[in-house]
Design a protein around this motif. Sequence first.
Motif, PDB file in Angstrom:
ATOM      1  N   TRP A   1     -35.577 -37.918   2.199  1.00 39.92           N
ATOM      2  CA  TRP A   1     -34.275 -37.763   2.850  1.00 39.92           C
ATOM      3  C   TRP A   1     -34.486 -37.737   4.354  1.00 39.92           C
ATOM      4  CZ3 TRP A   1     -30.745 -38.555  -0.638  1.00 39.92           C
ATOM      5  CH2 TRP A   1     -30.984 -38.173  -1.951  1.00 39.92           C
ATOM      6  N   PRO A   2     -33.529 -38.224   5.135  1.00 41.43           N
ATOM      7  CA  PRO A   2     -33.704 -38.240   6.590  1.00 41.43           C
ATOM      8  C   PRO A   2     -34.091 -36.884   7.176  1.00 41.43           C
ATOM      9  CG  PRO A   2     -31.797 -39.545   6.009  1.00 41.43           C
ATOM     10  CD  PRO A   2     -32.261 -38.867   4.736  1.00 41.43           C
ATOM     11  N   ALA A   3     -33.455 -35.821   6.709  1.00 41.36           N
ATOM     12  CA  ALA A   3     -33.726 -34.483   7.270  1.00 41.36           C
ATOM     13  C   ALA A   3     -35.119 -33.971   6.923  1.00 41.36           C
ATOM     14  CB  ALA A   3     -32.672 -33.492   6.788  1.00 41.36           C
ATOM     15  N   ASP A   4     -35.780 -34.580   5.948  1.00 37.09           N
ATOM     16  CA  ASP A   4     -37.133 -34.163   5.566  1.00 37.09           C
ATOM     17  C   ASP A   4     -38.201 -34.678   6.530  1.00 37.09           C
ATOM     18  OD1 ASP A   4     -36.057 -32.972   3.311  1.00 37.09           O
ATOM     19  OD2 ASP A   4     -36.577 -34.636   1.975  1.00 37.09           O
ATOM     20  N   TYR A   5     -37.856 -35.695   7.310  1.00 40.46           N
ATOM     21  CA  TYR A   5     -38.848 -36.268   8.228  1.00 40.46           C
ATOM     22  C   TYR A   5     -38.934 -35.382   9.466  1.00 40.46           C
ATOM     23  CZ  TYR A   5     -41.498 -39.697  10.899  1.00 40.46           C
ATOM     24  OH  TYR A   5     -42.464 -40.327  11.638  1.00 40.46           O
ATOM     25  N   PRO A   6     -40.118 -34.818   9.750  1.00 44.16           N
ATOM     26  CA  PRO A   6     -40.220 -33.825  10.825  1.00 44.16           C
ATOM     27  C   PRO A   6     -40.158 -34.366  12.252  1.00 44.16           C
ATOM     28  CG  PRO A   6     -42.381 -34.221   9.874  1.00 44.16           C
ATOM     29  CD  PRO A   6     -41.388 -35.000   9.044  1.00 44.16           C
ATOM     30  N   TRP A   7     -40.265 -35.672  12.434  1.00 37.29           N
ATOM     31  CA  TRP A   7     -40.331 -36.252  13.773  1.00 37.29           C
ATOM     32  C   TRP A   7     -39.016 -36.938  14.123  1.00 37.29           C
ATOM     33  CZ3 TRP A   7     -44.314 -34.164  16.006  1.00 37.29           C
ATOM     34  CH2 TRP A   7     -45.413 -33.795  15.230  1.00 37.29           C
ATOM     35  N   SER A   8     -37.920 -36.247  13.859  1.00 35.85           N
ATOM     36  CA  SER A   8     -36.596 -36.824  14.019  1.00 35.85           C
ATOM     37  C   SER A   8     -35.579 -35.722  14.282  1.00 35.85           C
ATOM     38  CB  SER A   8     -36.236 -37.571  12.728  1.00 35.85           C
ATOM     39  OG  SER A   8     -34.880 -37.888  12.664  1.00 35.85           O
ATOM     40  N   SER A   9     -34.443 -36.130  14.815  1.00 41.73           N
ATOM     41  CA  SER A   9     -33.331 -35.197  15.021  1.00 41.73           C
ATOM     42  C   SER A   9     -32.413 -35.129  13.808  1.00 41.73           C
ATOM     43  CB  SER A   9     -32.527 -35.612  16.257  1.00 41.73           C
ATOM     44  OG  SER A   9     -32.079 -36.953  16.139  1.00 41.73           O
ATOM     45  N   ALA A  10     -32.742 -35.814  12.724  1.00 40.20           N
ATOM     46  CA  ALA A  10     -31.878 -35.839  11.540  1.00 40.20           C
ATOM     47  C   ALA A  10     -31.631 -34.442  10.983  1.00 40.20           C
ATOM     48  CB  ALA A  10     -32.470 -36.741  10.459  1.00 40.20           C
ATOM     49  N   GLY A  11     -32.652 -33.616  10.942  1.00 37.86           N
ATOM     50  CA  GLY A  11     -32.498 -32.253  10.429  1.00 37.86           C
ATOM     51  C   GLY A  11     -31.490 -31.450  11.230  1.00 37.86           C
ATOM     52  N   TYR A  12     -31.501 -31.648  12.527  1.00 37.11           N
ATOM     53  CA  TYR A  12     -30.550 -30.959  13.403  1.00 37.11           C
ATOM     54  C   TYR A  12     -29.114 -31.334  13.048  1.00 37.11           C
ATOM     55  CZ  TYR A  12     -27.780 -30.076  17.595  1.00 37.11           C
ATOM     56  OH  TYR A  12     -26.800 -29.692  18.462  1.00 37.11           O
ATOM     57  N   TYR A  13     -28.873 -32.613  12.833  1.00 40.89           N
ATOM     58  CA  TYR A  13     -27.518 -33.056  12.511  1.00 40.89           C
ATOM     59  C   TYR A  13     -27.096 -32.629  11.109  1.00 40.89           C
ATOM     60  CZ  TYR A  13     -26.723 -35.560  16.812  1.00 40.89           C
ATOM     61  OH  TYR A  13     -26.500 -35.854  18.142  1.00 40.89           O
ATOM     62  N   GLU A  14     -28.065 -32.390  10.226  1.00 40.28           N
ATOM     63  CA  GLU A  14     -27.718 -31.954   8.871  1.00 40.28           C
ATOM     64  C   GLU A  14     -27.549 -30.442   8.769  1.00 40.28           C
ATOM     65  OE1 GLU A  14     -29.661 -32.250   4.480  1.00 40.28           O
ATOM     66  OE2 GLU A  14     -29.382 -34.103   5.620  1.00 40.28           O
ATOM     67  N   THR A  15     -28.407 -29.691   9.448  1.00 37.75           N
ATOM     68  CA  THR A  15     -28.402 -28.235   9.284  1.00 37.75           C
ATOM     69  C   THR A  15     -27.873 -27.473  10.490  1.00 37.75           C
ATOM     70  OG1 THR A  15     -30.641 -27.911  10.157  1.00 37.75           O
ATOM     71  CG2 THR A  15     -30.428 -28.420   7.792  1.00 37.75           C
ATOM     72  N   GLY A  16     -27.855 -28.110  11.649  1.00 32.65           N
ATOM     73  CA  GLY A  16     -27.426 -27.426  12.864  1.00 32.65           C
ATOM     74  C   GLY A  16     -28.541 -26.688  13.571  1.00 32.65           C
ATOM     75  N   SER A  17     -29.729 -26.656  12.965  1.00 34.20           N
ATOM     76  CA  SER A  17     -30.866 -26.019  13.637  1.00 34.20           C
ATOM     77  C   SER A  17     -31.999 -27.032  13.743  1.00 34.20           C
ATOM     78  CB  SER A  17     -31.333 -24.779  12.876  1.00 34.20           C
ATOM     79  OG  SER A  17     -31.848 -25.137  11.616  1.00 34.20           O
ATOM     80  N   SER A  18     -32.854 -26.812  14.733  1.00 37.46           N
ATOM     81  CA  SER A  18     -33.917 -27.778  14.978  1.00 37.46           C
ATOM     82  C   SER A  18     -35.022 -27.142  15.801  1.00 37.46           C
ATOM     83  CB  SER A  18     -33.353 -28.970  15.756  1.00 37.46           C
ATOM     84  OG  SER A  18     -34.376 -29.812  16.222  1.00 37.46           O
ATOM     85  N   PRO A  19     -36.270 -27.581  15.575  1.00 40.42           N
ATOM     86  CA  PRO A  19     -37.350 -27.125  16.449  1.00 40.42           C
ATOM     87  C   PRO A  19     -37.314 -27.819  17.814  1.00 40.42           C
ATOM     88  CG  PRO A  19     -38.204 -28.649  14.820  1.00 40.42           C
ATOM     89  CD  PRO A  19     -36.754 -28.416  14.483  1.00 40.42           C
ATOM     90  N   PHE A  20     -36.415 -28.785  17.945  1.00 42.02           N
ATOM     91  CA  PHE A  20     -36.327 -29.556  19.180  1.00 42.02           C
ATOM     92  C   PHE A  20     -35.146 -29.058  20.006  1.00 42.02           C
ATOM     93  CE2 PHE A  20     -37.764 -32.358  15.681  1.00 42.02           C
ATOM     94  CZ  PHE A  20     -39.101 -32.424  16.034  1.00 42.02           C
ATOM     95  N   SER A  21     -35.415 -28.164  20.909  1.00 41.16           N
ATOM     96  CA  SER A  21     -34.341 -27.551  21.696  1.00 41.16           C
ATOM     97  C   SER A  21     -33.702 -28.527  22.677  1.00 41.16           C
ATOM     98  CB  SER A  21     -34.879 -26.337  22.461  1.00 41.16           C
ATOM     99  OG  SER A  21     -35.916 -26.735  23.340  1.00 41.16           O
TER     100      SER A  21
END
Length: 173
Positions: A146-166
Amino acid sequence: MILYDHHPQFITITNLNWLPVLQNDHHKEIVLEAIARRVALQQVTVYGFVIMPNHLHIIWQLHDGINRADFQRDFLKFTVRSILYFMQMNDDPLLTSLQVKAADRQYQVWERNSLSIDLYSEAVFVQKLNYIHNNPIQPKWNLAQWPADYPWSSAGYYETGSSPFSFVTHYRS
């Protein structure tokens, strides 16, 4: 989106000859550090990105007073120097594939003339953002389920609202 003189841009930066330079996680970290630094200096707003094994895509918007050519040159120069230094220090066998016969350099990490497209409408913006986030799950890559599973992307941020990428800003902010 924030209103600046510059439109948001979809940019693709490719490794020389599509070599997998960015397969190395440390090289990905160098790119992320360069992006974060430019955001901290208030030169650019980053809305989305993905770092693939041999290229990266970013949607960013340069702030007022920032010259696009200078910005991209400096961004690429910083990443090249850092990546090459790390490769040399670690005797990376891929380094020899980056040797070029050029008057101004011994090695080249990035292809010249990165693709840069101004995004004039929200529909095109969202289409490019979806393209970026779906890149790792394409059958050619199969880097995540899934897009949000890839750690080198902003996809997780758009799915969950949180991200390691400030440094990532939601495009609707």
